[in-house]
Scaffold this active site. Structure first.
Site, PDB file in Angstrom:
ATOM      1  N   HIS A 231     -10.179   1.321   1.208  1.00 13.82           N
ATOM      2  CA  HIS A 231      -9.692   2.643   1.621  1.00 13.82           C
ATOM      3  C   HIS A 231     -10.849   3.621   1.819  1.00 13.82           C
ATOM      4  CE1 HIS A 231      -5.363   2.739   1.774  1.00 13.82           C
ATOM      5  NE2 HIS A 231      -5.227   2.162   0.595  1.00 13.82           N
TER       6      HIS A 231
ATOM      7  N   CYS B 152       0.851  -1.190   0.000  1.00 13.57           N
ATOM      8  CA  CYS B 152       0.000   0.000   0.000  1.00 13.57           C
ATOM      9  C   CYS B 152       0.882   1.234   0.000  1.00 13.57           C
ATOM     10  CB  CYS B 152      -0.907  -0.012   1.232  1.00 13.57           C
ATOM     11  SG  CYS B 152      -1.988   1.434   1.371  1.00 13.57           S
TER      12      CYS B 152
ATOM     13  N   HIS C 193      -8.965  -3.633  -2.571  1.00  9.94           N
ATOM     14  CA  HIS C 193      -8.049  -2.840  -1.752  1.00  9.94           C
ATOM     15  C   HIS C 193      -8.455  -1.369  -1.755  1.00  9.94           C
ATOM     16  CE1 HIS C 193      -3.770  -1.918  -0.363  1.00  9.94           C
ATOM     17  NE2 HIS C 193      -4.186  -0.730  -0.788  1.00  9.94           N
ATOM     18  N   GLU C 194      -8.715  -0.820  -2.947  1.00  6.55           N
ATOM     19  CA  GLU C 194      -9.039   0.607  -3.037  1.00  6.55           C
ATOM     20  C   GLU C 194     -10.424   0.908  -2.468  1.00  6.55           C
ATOM     21  OE1 GLU C 194      -6.671   2.500  -3.615  1.00  6.55           O
ATOM     22  OE2 GLU C 194      -5.325   0.967  -4.397  1.00  6.55           O
TER      23      GLU C 194
END
Length: 220
Positions: free
Chosen positions: A178, A132, A174-175
């Site tokens: 966030h 990351c 993953h994004e």
């Protein structure tokens, strides 16, 4: 998300931009020519630990400029994806330039994404390396599904459906994490999280130096 250094299949030169196949595409997305480098937030900063706000205004120069800046910042940091809160902006938006396991390159942005994972009978949970840009210098194995669909909007408010498999599916998950205030560290055991933070402490200054050199090489 950081770029993976190994791929499981030979590279194919096909490219999909905003989910659509194109015949050719430059190695650097056009947005990088217009953008400015922004500081990447680091784990521990409050903006990374809370859900982002939905985008409600589309088609503005400010939104386009933010996307341009995010593409350039992602490139300078050697990333495959970057969320808005990673450049200290509290909006539900991420950009990506990421290969899948078949070597197809996926490039684009998506706003107000909603993640749609396939049912348990039609997906596989895979543990693979994940890094990351907000955890500089660290990388750990993280379990993710091998398929994902993200539904959202483009910068003009048009609907988008982005489908990913393999490493690109990992990037989409993953994004999206966030934008809900989570990093991949939240998916690790306490022991692995401690190890990732140790790696970051040891390597972060080298990572920052590499980013500065790359930015300087672009005249930014």
């Amino acid at each position: 998300m950081s770029v993976r250094h190994e791929r499981s299949r030979p590279v194919d030169r096909r490219v999909r931009v905003q989910g659509r196949p194109v015949d050719s595409y430059p190695s650097l997305p056009p947005e990088t020519e217009r953008g400015s480098v922004r500081r990447v937030t680091v784990v521990g900063e409050e903006i990374l630990s809370r859900p982002c706000q939905e985008v409600t205004e589309f088609g503005s120069p400010e939104l386009s400029s933010l996307i341009d800046d995010m593409f350039l910042t992602m490139h300078v940091a050697d990333g495959a994806g970057l969320a808005a809160n990673q450049v200290d902006v509290d909006l539900r938006l991420f950009v990506y330039d990421c290969p899948d396991d078949y070597g197809i390159r996926h490039v684009g942005h998506i706003i107000n994404p909603v993640l749609d994972l396939p049912g348990p009978g039609s997906r596989q949970l895979v543990e693979d390396y994940e890094g990351c840009l907000s955890v500089p210098g660290a990388g750990m194995a993280v379990p993710r599904t091998d398929r994902a669909v993200v539904r959202g909007l483009d910068k003009d408010g048009n609907p988008l459906v982005i489908e990913g498999t393999g490493y690109f599916a990992r990037c989409l998950q993953h994004e999206t994490d966030h934008l809900f205030g989570h990093t991949y560290l939240d998916r690790l055991s306490k022991r692995d999280r401690k190890e990732a933070l140790r790696q970051m402490t040891e390597r972060r200054e080298d990572v920052f130096a590499q980013r500065a050199v790359k930015a300087a090489g672009l005249g930014r």
